[in-house]
Design a protein around this motif. Structure first.
Motif, mmCIF file in Angstrom:
data_model
loop_
_atom_site.group_PDB
_atom_site.id
_atom_site.type_symbol
_atom_site.label_atom_id
_atom_site.label_comp_id
_atom_site.label_asym_id
_atom_site.label_seq_id
_atom_site.Cartn_x
_atom_site.Cartn_y
_atom_site.Cartn_z
ATOM 1 N N ALA A 51 3.174 -7.604 -55.648
ATOM 2 C CA ALA A 51 3.392 -8.164 -56.844
ATOM 3 C C ALA A 51 2.133 -8.738 -57.593
ATOM 4 C CB ALA A 51 4.222 -9.406 -56.408
ATOM 5 N N PHE A 52 1.223 -9.285 -56.548
ATOM 6 C CA PHE A 52 -0.252 -9.372 -57.256
ATOM 7 C C PHE A 52 -0.688 -8.475 -58.006
ATOM 8 C CE2 PHE A 52 -4.736 -9.505 -57.335
ATOM 9 C CZ PHE A 52 -4.978 -10.843 -57.756
ATOM 10 N N ILE A 53 -0.720 -7.062 -57.794
ATOM 11 C CA ILE A 53 -1.645 -6.241 -58.365
ATOM 12 C C ILE A 53 -0.561 -5.846 -59.712
ATOM 13 C CG2 ILE A 53 -1.976 -3.858 -58.310
ATOM 14 C CD1 ILE A 53 -4.035 -5.172 -56.920
ATOM 15 N N GLU A 54 0.813 -5.987 -59.649
ATOM 16 C CA GLU A 54 1.692 -5.876 -61.013
ATOM 17 C C GLU A 54 1.252 -6.680 -61.944
ATOM 18 O OE1 GLU A 54 6.030 -5.688 -60.525
ATOM 19 O OE2 GLU A 54 5.888 -3.752 -59.260
ATOM 20 N N GLN A 55 1.182 -8.057 -61.415
ATOM 21 C CA GLN A 55 0.722 -9.011 -62.307
ATOM 22 C C GLN A 55 -0.628 -8.728 -62.805
ATOM 23 O OE1 GLN A 55 0.847 -13.102 -61.018
ATOM 24 N NE2 GLN A 55 1.198 -13.852 -62.944
ATOM 25 N N TYR A 56 -1.454 -8.578 -62.133
ATOM 26 C CA TYR A 56 -3.084 -8.270 -62.496
ATOM 27 C C TYR A 56 -3.181 -7.119 -63.689
ATOM 28 C CZ TYR A 56 -7.938 -7.640 -61.817
ATOM 29 O OH TYR A 56 -9.689 -7.842 -61.634
ATOM 30 N N THR A 57 -2.581 -5.769 -63.452
ATOM 31 C CA THR A 57 -2.990 -5.042 -64.275
ATOM 32 C C THR A 57 -1.647 -4.790 -65.257
ATOM 33 O OG1 THR A 57 -1.552 -3.343 -62.690
ATOM 34 C CG2 THR A 57 -3.839 -3.752 -62.213
ATOM 35 N N GLY A 58 -0.431 -5.447 -64.890
ATOM 36 C CA GLY A 58 0.848 -4.802 -65.903
ATOM 37 C C GLY A 58 1.279 -3.687 -65.643
ATOM 38 N N ILE A 59 0.923 -3.009 -64.387
ATOM 39 C CA ILE A 59 1.657 -1.505 -63.953
ATOM 40 C C ILE A 59 2.601 -2.140 -63.020
ATOM 41 C CG2 ILE A 59 1.150 0.823 -63.060
ATOM 42 C CD1 ILE A 59 -1.754 0.334 -64.245
ATOM 43 N N SER A 60 3.791 -1.729 -63.263
ATOM 44 C CA SER A 60 4.838 -1.799 -62.470
ATOM 45 C C SER A 60 5.208 -0.533 -61.439
ATOM 46 C CB SER A 60 6.123 -2.476 -63.163
ATOM 47 O OG SER A 60 6.623 -1.334 -63.831
ATOM 48 N N ASN A 61 6.056 -1.035 -60.180
ATOM 49 C CA ASN A 61 6.677 0.027 -59.766
ATOM 50 C C ASN A 61 7.586 0.916 -60.469
ATOM 51 O OD1 ASN A 61 5.815 -0.217 -56.633
ATOM 52 N ND2 ASN A 61 6.140 -2.071 -57.186
ATOM 53 N N GLU A 62 8.243 0.483 -61.507
ATOM 54 C CA GLU A 62 9.378 1.049 -62.258
ATOM 55 C C GLU A 62 8.297 2.049 -63.249
ATOM 56 O OE1 GLU A 62 12.514 2.552 -63.695
ATOM 57 O OE2 GLU A 62 12.339 1.297 -62.111
ATOM 58 N N MET A 63 7.253 1.611 -63.643
ATOM 59 C CA MET A 63 6.579 2.513 -64.432
ATOM 60 C C MET A 63 5.869 3.719 -63.733
ATOM 61 S SD MET A 63 4.349 -0.581 -66.543
ATOM 62 C CE MET A 63 3.147 0.469 -67.177
ATOM 63 N N ILE A 64 5.701 3.595 -62.522
ATOM 64 C CA ILE A 64 4.793 4.566 -61.550
ATOM 65 C C ILE A 64 5.762 5.460 -61.167
ATOM 66 C CG2 ILE A 64 3.864 4.915 -59.343
ATOM 67 C CD1 ILE A 64 1.995 3.822 -61.450
ATOM 68 N N ARG A 65 7.083 4.998 -60.935
ATOM 69 C CA ARG A 65 8.260 5.696 -60.479
ATOM 70 C C ARG A 65 8.513 6.869 -61.518
ATOM 71 N NH1 ARG A 65 11.716 1.849 -60.082
ATOM 72 N NH2 ARG A 65 11.240 1.533 -58.054
#
Length: 207
Positions: A51-65
């Motif tokens: 969650a921290f990295i998602e907020q920091y970069t704006g890159i979500s697990n959904e985007m990576i999927r």
């Protein structure tokens, strides 16, 4: 060759040795300080983003999927910069991920040239700056914004602008016609007070 590639990774953490993987890569090709090409892609390395990295970069697990596999993206990135020296801000970080992700692809002919680091160079050239974070240096030099910080292309664009500024300042302050990659790699390992002699010795060796 005057073409260089300015690279930036977004990742799941700080160290590939700890299992962290790249989530995004961007490369800006510069020729004589002018942008001539760009490469950017998210990548799916099969590692969950916290969650921290998602907020920091704006890159979500959904985007990576839905992103292409990391191996495919890195193979394309390697072809994109074939034979071109690389530059990054805080280059030791990006170089670790570049090497680790490419190692997963298997052996490749030829060794990559040493990275030049705009953070180390800025420490040598601009001792008056309070912080050597990329955004702090961008503010110090009034460099144009390229989008959200901590996304790969935006950071690569800003680092490319910083690199051009560094090269211009070296040429102006030390009265030389160019500041090629090999000189930058030498200067980032040189103490500030020794920069004039290092620059003189570099160009003397070319004569």
């Amino acid at each position: 060759m005057s073409v260089v590639g300015v690279i930036d990774f977004e990742t799941t953490g700080l160290s590939p040795a700890m299992g962290d993987r790249a989530t995004e890569v961007a490369i800006v090709l510069l020729d004589g300080g002018q942008v001539v090409d760009r490469f950017q892609s998210l990548m799916n390395a099969g590692v969950r983003i916290n969650a921290f990295i998602e907020q920091y970069t704006g890159i979500s697990n959904e985007m990576i999927r839905t992103a292409p596999p990391a191996a495919e993206v890195m193979a394309d990135a390697r072809r994109f910069v074939r034979g071109v020296p690389l530059v990054a801000h805080n280059a030791s970080f990006d170089q670790r991920f570049w090497a680790a992700e490419l190692e997963r692809l298997g052996p490749d002919e030829g060794a990559d040239p040493p990275f030049a680091c705009t953070m180390l160079l800025s420490r040598r050239l601009y001792p008056q700056v309070g912080s050597y974070r990329l955004q702090s240096l961008a503010s110090f030099h009034a460099l144009p914004s390229a989008g959200r910080a901590h996304r790969a292309m935006a950071d690569a664009e800003v680092a490319a602008s910083l690199l051009s500024r560094i090269q211009q300042d070296i040429q102006r302050d030390y009265q030389v016609d160019a500041a090629p990659h090999e000189l930058l790699v030498k200067l980032q390992r040189t103490q500030r007070k020794a920069l004039p002699k290092a620059i003189e010795a570099y160009f003397d060796a070319l004569r």
